[in-house]
Structures are given as structure tokens and as C-alpha cells.
Motif scaffolding. Structure first.
Motif, short mmCIF file in Angstrom:
data_model
loop_
_atom_site.label_atom_id
_atom_site.label_comp_id
_atom_site.label_asym_id
_atom_site.label_seq_id
_atom_site.Cartn_x
_atom_site.Cartn_y
_atom_site.Cartn_z
N UNK A 13 -22.71 21.40 1.94
CA UNK A 13 -23.23 22.68 2.42
C UNK A 13 -23.67 22.54 3.88
N UNK A 14 -23.62 23.67 4.58
CA UNK A 14 -24.18 23.75 5.91
C UNK A 14 -25.37 24.69 5.86
N UNK A 15 -26.54 24.18 6.22
CA UNK A 15 -27.76 24.99 6.23
C UNK A 15 -28.41 24.91 7.61
N UNK A 16 -28.70 26.05 8.18
CA UNK A 16 -29.39 26.12 9.47
C UNK A 16 -30.58 27.05 9.33
N UNK A 17 -31.76 26.53 9.63
CA UNK A 17 -32.99 27.33 9.60
C UNK A 17 -33.62 27.28 10.98
N UNK A 18 -33.95 28.45 11.53
CA UNK A 18 -34.46 28.51 12.89
C UNK A 18 -33.31 28.66 13.87
N UNK A 19 -33.30 27.82 14.90
CA UNK A 19 -32.20 27.80 15.87
C UNK A 19 -31.39 26.53 15.69
N UNK A 20 -30.06 26.67 15.63
CA UNK A 20 -29.25 25.47 15.44
C UNK A 20 -27.79 25.71 15.77
N UNK A 21 -27.02 24.60 15.79
CA UNK A 21 -25.60 24.66 16.07
C UNK A 21 -24.85 23.78 15.08
N UNK A 22 -23.54 24.05 14.96
CA UNK A 22 -22.67 23.23 14.13
C UNK A 22 -21.30 23.18 14.78
N UNK A 33 -30.55 30.97 8.27
CA UNK A 33 -31.74 31.80 8.41
C UNK A 33 -32.26 31.59 9.82
N UNK A 34 -32.05 32.58 10.67
CA UNK A 34 -32.45 32.43 12.07
C UNK A 34 -31.28 32.72 12.99
N UNK A 35 -31.13 31.90 14.04
CA UNK A 35 -30.06 32.07 15.02
C UNK A 35 -29.20 30.81 15.03
N UNK A 36 -27.87 31.01 14.89
CA UNK A 36 -26.99 29.85 14.81
C UNK A 36 -25.70 30.09 15.59
N UNK A 37 -25.16 29.01 16.14
CA UNK A 37 -23.86 29.03 16.80
C UNK A 37 -22.99 27.97 16.13
N UNK A 38 -21.80 28.38 15.70
CA UNK A 38 -20.83 27.47 15.11
C UNK A 38 -19.66 27.39 16.07
N UNK A 39 -19.33 26.20 16.54
CA UNK A 39 -18.46 26.05 17.71
C UNK A 39 -16.98 25.89 17.40
N UNK A 40 -16.59 26.02 16.14
CA UNK A 40 -15.17 25.86 15.82
C UNK A 40 -14.84 26.59 14.53
#
Length: 247
Positions: A13-22, A33-40
Motif C-alpha cells: 500500500x501507499x499511504x501519505x498523511x500530511x504533505x508527501x511525495x511518491x 490524507x493531506x497534500x500529495x504529489x505522485x511523480x510517475x
């Protein structure tokens, strides 16, 4: 996708809470949950977002559930897309069903079996659907082709062509929130051509309307009506020419 996955590989699984990237990739579930950027490019069974997500690639998924904003730079394909807020797809959108409360923008074509939109839908190319229900506004640069069309419009909608089986276009009533969003104009539609088996229109401007059974309601301005079985015109409608065509 950019890479092929080994079928025997166990997905995480990919979980992002708050600000994060993947960096993207293959996942079972994606939860943000929050703000996320997934780069691909991203391939997952479920994509769930509460907040703001940006995907700088394409998405292939079983389902999307989003409350907030979701921006997809490439194509999006999957089973169901349910969003409250804003969904933007830079490429094409292919899905079994979509349910949007808010705004949907698609840079390419859209192909969906069943669509329910409360708010706005903007498509830069053609729309292909089995069922299309809109309470709000439609803006399509190309053609809308749907077996069942049910529009209750707020504000001004437009498309080049509307083709279907059962087509109903009426002015939207009874939704105060949408009335506030589209202030200053009643619900209306402008199209070059509308063609269906059964066509019921109001507040519509079109060059040509063609169908087996055609009802032109109040507020319509139509250049030519071509009908096979039945034609009715409201006293509040303008039709320049009508003609019955052969079976």
C-alpha cells in the motif's frame, strides 16, 4: 505504464498523511490524507484521497474515491470514479462509471458506461457514454454520443453534436446551490445538431434536430426539425422549418 509488474509480486500500500511525495508504481491501495504529489504512472486497486493530489503521469485503477482535488496529467482508466470537489484529467478518461459532485475536466476524450454529474463537465474532445445524467453545465468541444441523455441545465451549455436514443434537455430547477454557482443565466444548450429516437428539448438553440419523436419546448430556437413519427412544438418555441421524413 512505464514498467511491467511480475504477476507473482505481492503489492503493498501507499499511504501519505500530511504533505508527501511518491515515485509512483504498482500498489494495492493508495490512501492520501493531506497534500500529495505522485511523480510517475500509478497502477492500483483503489485510490482514495481526502485533500489534494497531483499525479504527474497516468492512472490505472479499480476505483477512485476523492474528496478534494485530484489532478492527473496523463490518462485515467478504471472501474468507478467518485469525487466530491474537482477532478482534472489531462489525457483521456475511460471508466465503467463516474459520479462527480463538483467539476470534471478532461483534456482528451471520455468513454464511460454511466455518468452522473452534479456541477460542471468540460471535455475537450468527444464523449461516448451509455447513460449521461447532468445537473449543472456541459461544455464539450466535440460530439456527445449517449444512449440515454438526461440534462437539467444551469448556466449555458454547449457541444457540437448530441446523438443518442432517449434525449431530454431541460432547464434545471430545485437545486439552490447550483443556482448560486451559475448566476445570471437560465439553463440552456447550444448545439449544431441533435439527433435521437425520442428528443425532448427546452431552452435549446440548434441548427438541426432530427428524431423519430420530437418535442420542442419553450425557450427553443431551432432551424430545422426532421421527424419520422411525431412532432410537437410549444407556443414559446421558434422553429424555422419542420419536415416529416420517410421511415
Amino acid at each position: 505504464m512505464t514498467a511491467n509488474r511480475n504477476p507473482s509480486e505481492t503489492l503493498g500500500d501507499l499511504r501519505i498523511t500530511g504533505n508527501g511525495q511518491s515515485g509512483g508504481g504498482f500498489f494495492r491501495n493508495v490512501k492520501i490524507i493531506g497534500d500529495a504529489v505522485i511523480n510517475n504512472d500509478t497502477d492500483c486497486e483503489m485510490f482514495k484521497c481526502l485533500g489534494n493530489s497531483e499525479l504527474k503521469g497516468s492512472l490505472r485503477t479499480g476505483s477512485v474515491s476523492c474528496n478534494g482535488s485530484f489532478m492527473i496529467a496523463g490518462n485515467a482508466s478504471g472501474g468507478s470514479f467518485r469525487t466530491q470537489g474537482e477532478l482534472r484529467v489531462g489525457g483521456e478518461l475511460l471508466a465503467e462509471s463516474i459520479s462527480i459532485t463538483g467539476e470534471l475536466t478532461v483534456g482528451g476524450r471520455i468513454s464511460v458506461e454511466k455518468a452522473k454529474i452534479t456541477g460542471e463537465i468540460r471535455v475537450h474532445k468527444d464523449c461516448q457514454m451509455e447513460e449521461m445524467q447532468v445537473r449543472g453545465m456541459v461544455d464539450v468541444n466535440g460530439m456527445v454520443n449517449a444512449e440515454q441523455v438526461d440534462f437539467k441545465l444551469h448556466g449555458h451549455s454547449r457541444m457540437r453534436e448530441l446523438v443518442g436514443g432517449q434525449i431530454t434537455v431541460k432547464k434545471g430547477v430545485g437545486l439552490p446551490l447550483l443556482g448560486k454557482l451559475f448566476k445570471g443565466s437560465d439553463g440552456s444548450l447550444t448545439a449544431e445538431m441533435i439527433e435521437g429516437d425520442t428528443v425532448v428539448l427546452e431552452n435549446t438553440k440548434a441548427d438541426v434536430v432530427r428524431g423519430r419523436s420530437v418535442m420542442i419546448g419553450s425557450g427553443c430556437r431551432i432551424g430545422l426539425v426532421e421527424y419520422k413519427d411525431e412532432f410537437k412544438q410549444d407556443s414559446g418555441a421558434q422553429v424555422s422549418q419542420s419536415t416529416r421524413i420517410g421511415m
